[in-house]
Enzyme design. Structure first.
Site, PDB file in Angstrom:
ATOM      1  N   CYS A   1       0.835  -1.185   0.000  1.00  0.00           N
ATOM      2  CA  CYS A   1       0.000   0.000   0.000  1.00  0.00           C
ATOM      3  C   CYS A   1       0.883   1.254   0.000  1.00  0.00           C
ATOM      4  O   CYS A   1       1.926   1.286   0.652  1.00  0.00           O
ATOM      5  CB  CYS A   1      -0.929   0.112   1.197  1.00  0.00           C
ATOM      6  SG  CYS A   1      -2.106  -1.223   1.322  1.00  0.00           S
TER       7      CYS A   1
ATOM      8  N   ARG B   1       3.908  -0.156  -4.765  1.00  0.00           N
ATOM      9  CA  ARG B   1       3.624  -0.711  -3.432  1.00  0.00           C
ATOM     10  C   ARG B   1       2.282  -1.447  -3.380  1.00  0.00           C
ATOM     11  O   ARG B   1       1.921  -2.023  -2.359  1.00  0.00           O
ATOM     12  CB  ARG B   1       3.604   0.416  -2.401  1.00  0.00           C
ATOM     13  CG  ARG B   1       4.895   1.198  -2.344  1.00  0.00           C
ATOM     14  CD  ARG B   1       4.782   2.309  -1.334  1.00  0.00           C
ATOM     15  NE  ARG B   1       4.636   1.775   0.000  1.00  0.00           N
ATOM     16  CZ  ARG B   1       5.646   1.444   0.795  1.00  0.00           C
ATOM     17  NH1 ARG B   1       6.874   1.600   0.389  1.00  0.00           N
ATOM     18  NH2 ARG B   1       5.420   0.973   1.996  1.00  0.00           N
TER      19      ARG B   1
ATOM     20  N   TRP C   1      -2.668  -2.619  -1.634  1.00  0.00           N
ATOM     21  CA  TRP C   1      -2.283  -4.022  -1.791  1.00  0.00           C
ATOM     22  C   TRP C   1      -3.077  -4.747  -0.729  1.00  0.00           C
ATOM     23  O   TRP C   1      -2.809  -4.602   0.463  1.00  0.00           O
ATOM     24  CB  TRP C   1      -0.783  -4.177  -1.558  1.00  0.00           C
ATOM     25  CG  TRP C   1      -0.274  -5.550  -1.835  1.00  0.00           C
ATOM     26  CD1 TRP C   1       0.091  -6.052  -3.058  1.00  0.00           C
ATOM     27  CD2 TRP C   1      -0.062  -6.610  -0.892  1.00  0.00           C
ATOM     28  NE1 TRP C   1       0.505  -7.353  -2.922  1.00  0.00           N
ATOM     29  CE2 TRP C   1       0.431  -7.731  -1.603  1.00  0.00           C
ATOM     30  CE3 TRP C   1      -0.230  -6.735   0.477  1.00  0.00           C
ATOM     31  CZ2 TRP C   1       0.742  -8.933  -1.003  1.00  0.00           C
ATOM     32  CZ3 TRP C   1       0.083  -7.947   1.089  1.00  0.00           C
ATOM     33  CH2 TRP C   1       0.568  -9.023   0.349  1.00  0.00           C
TER      34      TRP C   1
ATOM     35  N   ASN D   1      -1.418   2.159   5.659  1.00  0.00           N
ATOM     36  CA  ASN D   1      -0.554   1.087   5.173  1.00  0.00           C
ATOM     37  C   ASN D   1      -0.087   0.308   6.394  1.00  0.00           C
ATOM     38  O   ASN D   1       0.469   0.899   7.311  1.00  0.00           O
ATOM     39  CB  ASN D   1       0.641   1.704   4.428  1.00  0.00           C
ATOM     40  CG  ASN D   1       1.806   0.737   4.254  1.00  0.00           C
ATOM     41  OD1 ASN D   1       2.957   1.131   4.301  1.00  0.00           O
ATOM     42  ND2 ASN D   1       1.523  -0.521   4.054  1.00  0.00           N
ATOM     43  N   GLY D   2      -0.351  -1.010   6.394  1.00  0.00           N
ATOM     44  CA  GLY D   2       0.041  -1.822   7.542  1.00  0.00           C
ATOM     45  C   GLY D   2      -1.063  -2.801   7.881  1.00  0.00           C
ATOM     46  O   GLY D   2      -1.993  -3.010   7.093  1.00  0.00           O
TER      47      GLY D   2
ATOM     48  N   GLU E   1      18.322 -16.616  -8.059  1.00  0.00           N
ATOM     49  CA  GLU E   1      17.848 -15.279  -8.380  1.00  0.00           C
ATOM     50  C   GLU E   1      17.239 -15.257  -9.793  1.00  0.00           C
ATOM     51  O   GLU E   1      16.224 -14.599 -10.025  1.00  0.00           O
ATOM     52  CB  GLU E   1      19.000 -14.268  -8.232  1.00  0.00           C
ATOM     53  CG  GLU E   1      18.671 -12.837  -8.598  1.00  0.00           C
ATOM     54  CD  GLU E   1      17.489 -12.225  -7.836  1.00  0.00           C
ATOM     55  OE1 GLU E   1      16.991 -12.821  -6.875  1.00  0.00           O
ATOM     56  OE2 GLU E   1      17.054 -11.137  -8.258  1.00  0.00           O
TER      57      GLU E   1
ATOM     58  N   LYS F   1      13.358 -14.137 -10.634  1.00  0.00           N
ATOM     59  CA  LYS F   1      12.997 -13.105 -11.612  1.00  0.00           C
ATOM     60  C   LYS F   1      11.965 -13.645 -12.582  1.00  0.00           C
ATOM     61  O   LYS F   1      10.969 -13.001 -12.869  1.00  0.00           O
ATOM     62  CB  LYS F   1      14.221 -12.623 -12.417  1.00  0.00           C
ATOM     63  CG  LYS F   1      15.206 -11.728 -11.701  1.00  0.00           C
ATOM     64  CD  LYS F   1      14.667 -10.393 -11.298  1.00  0.00           C
ATOM     65  CE  LYS F   1      13.999 -10.364  -9.993  1.00  0.00           C
ATOM     66  NZ  LYS F   1      14.579 -10.461  -8.731  1.00  0.00           N
TER      67      LYS F   1
ATOM     68  N   GLU G   1       8.445 -14.555 -10.866  1.00  0.00           N
ATOM     69  CA  GLU G   1       7.632 -13.475 -10.281  1.00  0.00           C
ATOM     70  C   GLU G   1       7.036 -12.551 -11.329  1.00  0.00           C
ATOM     71  O   GLU G   1       5.989 -11.968 -11.108  1.00  0.00           O
ATOM     72  CB  GLU G   1       8.375 -12.697  -9.199  1.00  0.00           C
ATOM     73  CG  GLU G   1       9.452 -11.766  -9.676  1.00  0.00           C
ATOM     74  CD  GLU G   1      10.123 -11.005  -8.532  1.00  0.00           C
ATOM     75  OE1 GLU G   1       9.476 -10.710  -7.524  1.00  0.00           O
ATOM     76  OE2 GLU G   1      11.315 -10.710  -8.664  1.00  0.00           O
TER      77      GLU G   1
ATOM     78  N   HIS H   1      19.260 -35.659  -6.854  1.00  0.00           N
ATOM     79  CA  HIS H   1      18.610 -36.132  -5.623  1.00  0.00           C
ATOM     80  C   HIS H   1      17.102 -35.887  -5.646  1.00  0.00           C
ATOM     81  O   HIS H   1      16.455 -35.910  -4.599  1.00  0.00           O
ATOM     82  CB  HIS H   1      19.229 -35.451  -4.405  1.00  0.00           C
ATOM     83  CG  HIS H   1      20.682 -35.779  -4.234  1.00  0.00           C
ATOM     84  ND1 HIS H   1      21.126 -37.020  -3.849  1.00  0.00           N
ATOM     85  CD2 HIS H   1      21.799 -35.036  -4.462  1.00  0.00           C
ATOM     86  CE1 HIS H   1      22.443 -37.026  -3.809  1.00  0.00           C
ATOM     87  NE2 HIS H   1      22.878 -35.836  -4.188  1.00  0.00           N
TER      88      HIS H   1
ATOM     89  N   LYS I   1       6.354  -4.045  -3.939  1.00  0.00           N
ATOM     90  CA  LYS I   1       7.799  -3.863  -3.815  1.00  0.00           C
ATOM     91  C   LYS I   1       8.286  -4.086  -2.387  1.00  0.00           C
ATOM     92  O   LYS I   1       9.287  -4.727  -2.153  1.00  0.00           O
ATOM     93  CB  LYS I   1       8.137  -2.445  -4.274  1.00  0.00           C
ATOM     94  CG  LYS I   1       9.614  -2.112  -4.196  1.00  0.00           C
ATOM     95  CD  LYS I   1      10.299  -2.474  -5.465  1.00  0.00           C
ATOM     96  CE  LYS I   1      11.784  -2.315  -5.416  1.00  0.00           C
ATOM     97  NZ  LYS I   1      12.430  -3.355  -6.243  1.00  0.00           N
TER      98      LYS I   1
HETATM   99  O1  M6R Z   1      13.407  -4.601   0.418  1.00  0.00           O
HETATM  100  P1  M6R Z   1      13.949  -5.974   0.597  1.00  0.00           P
HETATM  101  O2  M6R Z   1      15.242  -6.203  -0.082  1.00  0.00           O
HETATM  102  O3  M6R Z   1      13.988  -6.408   2.024  1.00  0.00           O
HETATM  103  O4  M6R Z   1      12.870  -6.916  -0.123  1.00  0.00           O
HETATM  104  C1  M6R Z   1      12.944  -8.303  -0.050  1.00  0.00           C
HETATM  105  C2  M6R Z   1      11.998  -8.980  -0.997  1.00  0.00           C
HETATM  106  O5  M6R Z   1      10.679  -8.646  -0.715  1.00  0.00           O
HETATM  107  C3  M6R Z   1      12.295  -8.624  -2.458  1.00  0.00           C
HETATM  108  O6  M6R Z   1      13.606  -8.917  -2.796  1.00  0.00           O
HETATM  109  C4  M6R Z   1      11.346  -9.394  -3.400  1.00  0.00           C
HETATM  110  O7  M6R Z   1      11.609 -10.768  -3.332  1.00  0.00           O
HETATM  111  C5  M6R Z   1      11.446  -8.879  -4.831  1.00  0.00           C
HETATM  112  N1  M6R Z   1      10.150  -8.942  -5.431  1.00  0.00           N
HETATM  113  C6  M6R Z   1      12.363  -9.690  -5.680  1.00  0.00           C
HETATM  114  O8  M6R Z   1      12.395  -9.278  -6.996  1.00  0.00           O
END
Ligand code: M6R
Length: 607
Positions: free
Chosen positions: A2, A28, A75, A101-102, A479, A483, A486, A502, A602
């Protein structure tokens, strides 16, 4: 999670600025949006499910009257994304409007209490109890600020919120606990927002509100107090150094692409760390009996890479831990001799901060690595470093991952020096290679993008991707997987390649694409073995390998050739770049918005 934005102007309509602010906070959350303004002594609210553009066009939000207003981009946590659940929420008589937000953890209990007092609720949100609580408090206490203070004291959970009221129509009152909130000060007015990029078009003067603080904004100034005892806090503004341009898309179609292409610059910036802070972190790390690297999502992958780097360069065992698992796994064993290096782009991730809080309670030393000046992580860390990536707006972390790895490498090199674990020649060689990284990344961006576009087209209908790497490349594989899944929603698996036999190998069948990350290094013969095993089961092999590596090239169906000479230990930085581009391209082919993947935000500031 949010985005909230409030604005009070000396003159002019506030609604267009609120919409502009919300656009910059869309990363957000983007389930619904809503705006409330105050004019002629009444609150007007327009809100609905949908994107900012859709809702603005439908409800003509930019025409709303008034010089004071608040806006929210949601969100969803409690209640489906629909018009009723969209913020702002009001009290019974529409005299108090709140954006939040929260998460209010005790909202059901408070709601029941309020229902018994005759309050009627329209939404399924936790937020709606806040204006009703304030309404209830106003019955005892006619001053809005005092009513809000009393209401806040009853909340358990996290909040960054802003309130306007027709009872005191000259102000915005905002407050925070555990969710971020920043104030902006300009000659034309005052602002509050979840994040700096929303305010940056209007001012570079900001004040980071701290946990448990409340601010009253009026056209002629602001006052900050502590929620617990109303002590007045005198805090001057800080000046933001980055320009507005840095937080805008410029000529790129998406923030994600812009941020991928910014990496040569963000990496160069990441090499200009303030020596004395690196030294400080290094000394704390050296003293630790055990070192844990804490992070979520992409930041966790940077920690996994970091654990190889710390071990190989500084001969320090540093365990990477997923933030949300930290308390269960290590909560009872850590103590005064433990050092926790928390890595978080936003510095506001709930899981990471919760783990950090726990570590502090156990007297462990907490260090921070973040991209966000003024974030909670900077305040709770004994010492911290800012990774200098510049603002990252795309929900998928790209440039912040490579910056985190380059900073962790510098810390490891300092530590190696302090501990006498590398010779001067070795240190010089690593340092030289480190300074080459931005140029290698630039070369990768210039030389591989066209090839990656055609690889993306070739595999656009694949229903599953595998990512495998050995040693430090297993972090790159993880990683790369994150990417792709997501932003394209394609199911993906990632494993250290040695693990594939395994279990994971059972999913391999004809034509399943398997991405191998194979820089030249000590694991080379093993990775070739893994490629052959997977290839024998009919998979399509996509290799990211060094230019001219004929053995790997011959075994592969598709190859992305990387510049020569990149040491294995530094490879996650340039080798992740083709995988970022591949994900971006596949998202475009699937007609998905890579900047706004579904169900994600984010900054994850909720449990
Ligand atoms: O702000 P942060 O680095 O703590 O965020 C951690 C994760 O929420 C963040 O890396 C998330 O996995 C991203 N969507 C990855 O692309």
């Amino acid at each position: 999670m949010c985005g909230i934005f409030g604005c009070i102007l000396k003159k002019g309509l506030v609604a267009p600025q609120i919409l502009d602010g919300l656009k910059r906070l869309e990363y957000r959350g983007y389930d619904s949006i809503g705006v409330a303004t105050l004019h002629s002594g009444i609150i007007e609210i327009r809100k609905d499910k949908g994107t900012i553009q859709e809702v603005t066009e439908k409800l003509k939000i930019n025409e709303m009257k008034g010089t004071i207003g608040i806006g929210h981009t949601r969100w969803a946590t409690h209640g489906a994304p629909n018009m009723i659940n969209a913020h702002p929420h009001t009290d019974t008589h529409g005299k108090i409007a709140v954006i939040h937000n929260g998460v209010i953890e005790n909202f059901l209990e408070l709601k029941q209490e309020l229902i018994e007092k005759g309050h009627i609720f329209l939404s399924k949100t936790d937020t709606e109890i806040i204006p009703h609580l304030i309404e209830e408090e106003l019955k005892q206490n006619k001053i809005l600020k005092l009513a809000i203070l009393n209401a806040l004291k009853r909340l358990i959970g996290s909040y960054a919120l802003a309130v306007i009221s027709s009872l005191e129509p000259d102000k915005i009152i905002c407050a925070r606990y555990e969710s971020p909130l920043v104030l902006g000060i300009s000659n034309d007015g005052l602002y509050c927002a979840s994040d700096v990029p929303a305010i940056r078009p209007y001012t570079n003067k900001v004040i980071y509100l701290r946990n448990g603080e409340l601010a009253t904004l009026k056209v002629d100034g602001y006052e900050i107090i502590k929620i617990s005892d109303s002590t007045v806090i005198h805090r001057d503004f800080e000046e933001i150094e980055w320009t507005l341009q840095e937080s805008e898309k410029q000529d790129y179609d998406h923030y994600m692409l812009k941020e991928i292409f910014e990496q040569p610059i963000s990496l160069k910036n990441g090499l200009w760390l303030q020596e004395q802070y690196v030294d400080l972190l290094t000394q704390f790390l050296d003293r630790g009996k055990e070192v844990l690297l804490l992070g979520a999502g992409t930041s966790n992958h940077a920690c996994i890479a970091g654990s190889y780097i710390f071990s190989k360069l500084a001969r320090l065992t540093a365990y990477p831990v997923i933030s949300s698992e930290f308390i269960e796994c290590y909560g009872s064993s850590i103590g005064i001799d433990s050092v926790i290096l928390a890595v978080s782009q936003s510095g506001e991730t709930y899981d990471t901060l919760k783990a950090v809080d726990h570590a502090r309670m156990r007297a462990a030393t907490v260090l921070g690595l973040t991209n966000t000046v003024g974030s909670t992580l900077t305040r709770v860390s004994r010492a911290y470093l800012i990774q200098q990536s510049g603002p990252e707006i795309g929900v998928a972390a790209t440039k912040t991952f490579t910056s985190q790895v380059i900073v962790l490498t510098q810390i490891a090199l300092k530590l190696a020096k302090l501990r006498g674990k590398l010779s001067q020649d070795e240190l010089d060689e690593y340092e030289k290679n480190l300074y080459n990284i931005p140029y290698w990344v630039e070369t990768v961006l210039n030389r591989t993008y066209l090839n990656i576009k055609s690889i993306a087209k070739k595999y656009k209908n694949s229903k599953l991707f595998l990512f495998l790497g050995r040693g430090i490349s297993s972090a790159t594989a993880m990683e790369g997987r994150l990417k792709l899944l997501e932003i394209t929603y394609i199911p993906c698996l990632a494993y250290p390649a040695g693990e594939s036999k395994h279990g994971p190998i059972s999913v391999v069948e004809e034509k399943v694409p398997c991405v191998f990350i194979c820089p030249k290094g000590s694991t080379r013969s093993e990775i070739i073995g893994s490629i052959m095993e997977i290839k024998a089961r009919g998979a399509r092999i996509i290799s990211i390998c060094e230019e001219g590596d004929s053995e790997i090239i011959q075994l592969s169906d598709d190859v992305v050739e990387m510049p020569k000479g990149i040491p294995d230990l530094l490879s996650p930085i340039p080798y992740i770049v083709p995988l970022q581009l591949l994900s971006y391209e596949l998202a475009l082919i699937k007609k998905l918005d890579p900047d706004k993947p579904r169900n994600l935000a984010k900054s994850v500031t909720v449990p």
